[in-house]
Write a protein that holds these residues in place. Sequence first.
Motif, PDB file in Angstrom:
ATOM      1  N   GLN A  11      11.041  51.332   2.558  1.00 53.41           N
ATOM      2  CA  GLN A  11      12.622  52.262   1.688  1.00 53.41           C
ATOM      3  C   GLN A  11      13.578  51.803   2.666  1.00 53.41           C
ATOM      4  N   VAL A  15      17.062  49.281   2.697  1.00 48.12           N
ATOM      5  CA  VAL A  15      18.139  50.123   2.447  1.00 48.12           C
ATOM      6  C   VAL A  15      18.828  49.332   3.504  1.00 48.12           C
ATOM      7  N   LEU A  45      24.536  57.649   4.919  1.00 47.79           N
ATOM      8  CA  LEU A  45      23.387  56.936   5.445  1.00 47.79           C
ATOM      9  C   LEU A  45      23.055  56.918   6.863  1.00 47.79           C
ATOM     10  N   LEU A 124      16.765  58.150   0.407  1.00 47.90           N
ATOM     11  CA  LEU A 124      16.760  56.834   0.540  1.00 47.90           C
ATOM     12  C   LEU A 124      16.662  56.079  -0.294  1.00 47.90           C
ATOM     13  N   HIS A 127      20.705  56.444  -2.255  1.00 45.99           N
ATOM     14  CA  HIS A 127      21.558  55.700  -1.689  1.00 45.99           C
ATOM     15  C   HIS A 127      21.184  54.020  -1.467  1.00 45.99           C
ATOM     16  N   GLY A 128      20.240  54.103  -1.430  1.00 51.57           N
ATOM     17  CA  GLY A 128      20.164  52.347  -1.704  1.00 51.57           C
ATOM     18  C   GLY A 128      20.443  51.905  -2.977  1.00 51.57           C
ATOM     19  N   LEU A 131      24.394  51.275  -2.665  1.00 52.21           N
ATOM     20  CA  LEU A 131      24.709  50.473  -1.874  1.00 52.21           C
ATOM     21  C   LEU A 131      24.532  49.177  -2.673  1.00 52.21           C
ATOM     22  N   TYR A 139      18.420  45.107  -6.504  1.00 53.39           N
ATOM     23  CA  TYR A 139      17.709  46.379  -5.496  1.00 53.39           C
ATOM     24  C   TYR A 139      16.374  46.622  -7.021  1.00 53.39           C
ATOM     25  N   PRO A 141      13.536  48.616  -5.406  1.00 51.74           N
ATOM     26  CA  PRO A 141      13.164  49.955  -4.554  1.00 51.74           C
ATOM     27  C   PRO A 141      11.623  49.821  -4.111  1.00 51.74           C
TER      28      PRO A 141
END
Length: 193
Positions: A11, A15, A45, A124, A127-128, A131, A139, A141
């Motif tokens: 992860q 990120v 982050l 993570l 906020h990933g 972002l 995205y 994860p």
Amino acid sequence: MTDTFLDLGPQALIVARLAENVTDEQLTAATPCSDYALRNLLGHLLGLSVALRDAARKDLGATTDTPPASAVPDIGPDWRAELPKALDELAEAWRDPAAWTGATRAGGVDLPGAVAGAVATDELVIHGWDLARATGQDYAPDPAALESAHGFLLAAADSPNGGIFGPVVPVPAEAPLLDRAVGLSGRDPKWRP
């Protein structure tokens, strides 16, 4: 919070790759964190990576004692080198089984190591998403990290406070797990810049 140790490396790498694709022109862009422009999210982050790395190491001090809302975070000129390094160090620190045991501190709060590990995972993952969403990137994860973050956020939503980051945004039960986790974090999975 957790019966097993989770490798945060996959992860953290996701990120870091998202951050690597951020252009200088995007640094002032809006994010799902209403108080943060993209540069502030990146600063957050970076700061949380250092603080939660130190929490894993039980290296308590200024980085673990400072509440996250004490100041609006920002990035410095070397953030493109500092952030991936901090994310890598965060993942490495949590690979030590001792990080998940005993007591530690993060954000000025004393907590069990396993809870701090769950917080690191959640930060993570969510906020990933922030972002990726702010910069228009795809995205996906790490599945194990997403499962962990969802479980952590679900438990927090069932607490008397009703969530960690704000009121839960209702999401259909059949929605993808990422959308359900994002909703539990107080964000609208449909958010767009």
